[in-house]
Scaffold this motif. Structure first.
Motif, PDB file in Angstrom:
ATOM      1  N   ASP A  92       0.926  -1.313   0.226  1.00  0.00           N
ATOM      2  CA  ASP A  92       0.050  -0.022  -0.091  1.00  0.00           C
ATOM      3  C   ASP A  92       0.634   1.175  -0.205  1.00  0.00           C
ATOM      4  O   ASP A  92       1.231   1.413   0.568  1.00  0.00           O
ATOM      5  N   SER A  93       0.210   2.177  -0.874  1.00  0.00           N
ATOM      6  CA  SER A  93       1.504   3.883  -1.043  1.00  0.00           C
ATOM      7  C   SER A  93      -0.001   4.645  -1.037  1.00  0.00           C
ATOM      8  O   SER A  93       0.073   5.826  -1.710  1.00  0.00           O
ATOM      9  N   VAL A  94      -0.905   4.368  -0.288  1.00  0.00           N
ATOM     10  CA  VAL A  94      -2.420   5.507  -0.271  1.00  0.00           C
ATOM     11  C   VAL A  94      -2.451   5.794   0.367  1.00  0.00           C
ATOM     12  O   VAL A  94      -3.067   6.493   1.241  1.00  0.00           O
ATOM     13  N   CYS A  95      -2.582   5.051   1.608  1.00  0.00           N
ATOM     14  CA  CYS A  95      -3.476   5.171   2.995  1.00  0.00           C
ATOM     15  C   CYS A  95      -2.974   5.561   4.064  1.00  0.00           C
ATOM     16  O   CYS A  95      -3.342   5.645   5.350  1.00  0.00           O
ATOM     17  N   LEU A 141       6.069  15.736   7.188  1.00  0.00           N
ATOM     18  CA  LEU A 141       5.558  14.275   7.222  1.00  0.00           C
ATOM     19  C   LEU A 141       4.885  14.224   5.896  1.00  0.00           C
ATOM     20  O   LEU A 141       4.467  15.014   5.313  1.00  0.00           O
ATOM     21  N   ALA A 142       5.351  13.123   4.976  1.00  0.00           N
ATOM     22  CA  ALA A 142       4.597  13.011   3.187  1.00  0.00           C
ATOM     23  C   ALA A 142       3.911  11.264   3.712  1.00  0.00           C
ATOM     24  O   ALA A 142       3.857  11.165   4.559  1.00  0.00           O
ATOM     25  N   SER A 143       3.261  11.356   2.098  1.00  0.00           N
ATOM     26  CA  SER A 143       2.133   9.844   2.175  1.00  0.00           C
ATOM     27  C   SER A 143       3.169   9.079   2.378  1.00  0.00           C
ATOM     28  O   SER A 143       4.305   9.095   1.176  1.00  0.00           O
ATOM     29  N   ASN A 144       3.360   8.259   3.094  1.00  0.00           N
ATOM     30  CA  ASN A 144       4.049   7.038   3.848  1.00  0.00           C
ATOM     31  C   ASN A 144       4.116   5.459   2.431  1.00  0.00           C
ATOM     32  O   ASN A 144       2.484   5.065   2.309  1.00  0.00           O
ATOM     33  N   LEU A 145       5.062   4.570   2.490  1.00  0.00           N
ATOM     34  CA  LEU A 145       4.445   3.283   1.955  1.00  0.00           C
ATOM     35  C   LEU A 145       4.371   3.180   3.343  1.00  0.00           C
ATOM     36  O   LEU A 145       4.385   2.701   4.117  1.00  0.00           O
TER      37      LEU A 145
END
Length: 259
Positions: A92-95, A141-145
């Motif tokens: 997942d790379s969106v949640c 913080l960025a969108s994480n894996l």
């Protein structure tokens, strides 16, 4: 893809860690017990304003999931790492991350001072602890894996975590194409519906990669990836240390992105 494995350790359930990895190294993660989640973020240690960019990673490779053959992009059009092996096939790379209120509401609040290793850490605070070590904070913080977590959608777009998608022994291996500051944690996925706090440990192995060959699957997945590798080669051209292997012939006629 791997020349050698030179270091091994274990990330405890709810644990977090950060380290700087040199280009040409590999990191292999193992879901030791099944059902793990590993949150991960990347930053350029020479310019901490450059970090992992989930939207670019997904759109340039025309994918929603991350698996073998995919590259993980920075917001400067360069490639932090390539996924060179993957036994699971979906990450997942969106949640995003779990947070303190969510974890406390779902599984009860437990802090380290009182519960020690049985505490209930969340992904957001785990990342914030590691970011603070480098002078960074919440704004960074960025969108994480989320490694080992598979997400499915229904007909109207609602997302859910797929149970049992990562059995014990599942592995994913990254080859680093840039010097990279890696942040990671073993906290629950934000969509995890488990009745009790999912305490899952993760194995970590570090080593050296084989040189990137002209027929490398990550390099040749799409034109965008070839441009990403070309951007990396340009970035390191003229640096104090030499590019670790010859630039593949497949890059010879590609122009780096100018954005």
């Amino acid at each position: 893809m791997i020349h050698s494995i030179d270091y091994q350790t274990r990330l405890s359930p709810g644990g977090h860690w950060s380290l700087r990895l040199k280009r040409g190294t590999v990191l292999r993660l193992t879901d030791l017990d099944g059902g793990a989640n590993v949150g991960m973020l990347f930053y350029n240690p020479e310019n901490l304003l450059e970090r992992y960019n989930a939207p670019d990673t997904l759109k340039c490779q025309h994918t929603f999931r991350i698996t073998k053959g995919h590259c993980l992009y920075s917001d400067m059009g360069r490639i932090f790492a390539s996924v060179v092996d993957d036994s699971m096939g979906w990450h997942d790379s969106v949640c995003g991350n779990s947070h303190a209120q969510q974890v406390a509401s779902r599984w009860g609040k437990r802090d380290y001072q009182n519960a020690r290793n049985e505490w209930h850490q969340n992904g957001t605070d785990a990342f914030l602890v590691e970011l603070a070590k480098y002078g960074l904070g919440r704004a960074d913080l960025a969108s994480n894996l989320n490694w080992f977590s598979k997400v499915a959608t229904d007909a109207v777009g609602n997302m859910r975590l797929v149970p049992g998608a990562s059995p014990a022994g599942s592995q994913v291996t990254l080859r680093f194409e840039m010097d990279t500051l890696v942040l990671l944690h073993a906290c629950p996925h934000p969509l995890n519906p488990a009745d009790s706090y999912p305490a899952r440990a993760v194995g970590i192995e570090l080593g050296l990669a084989l040189p990137v060959a002209a027929d490398d699957p990550c390099l040749n997945l799409c034109d965008e990836n070839r441009r990403g590798f070309a951007n990396n080669a340009l970035y390191y051209l003229g640096a104090d240390h030499h590019y670790p292997q010859p630039v593949p012939a497949a890059l010879a006629n590609l122009q780096p992105d100018q954005e």
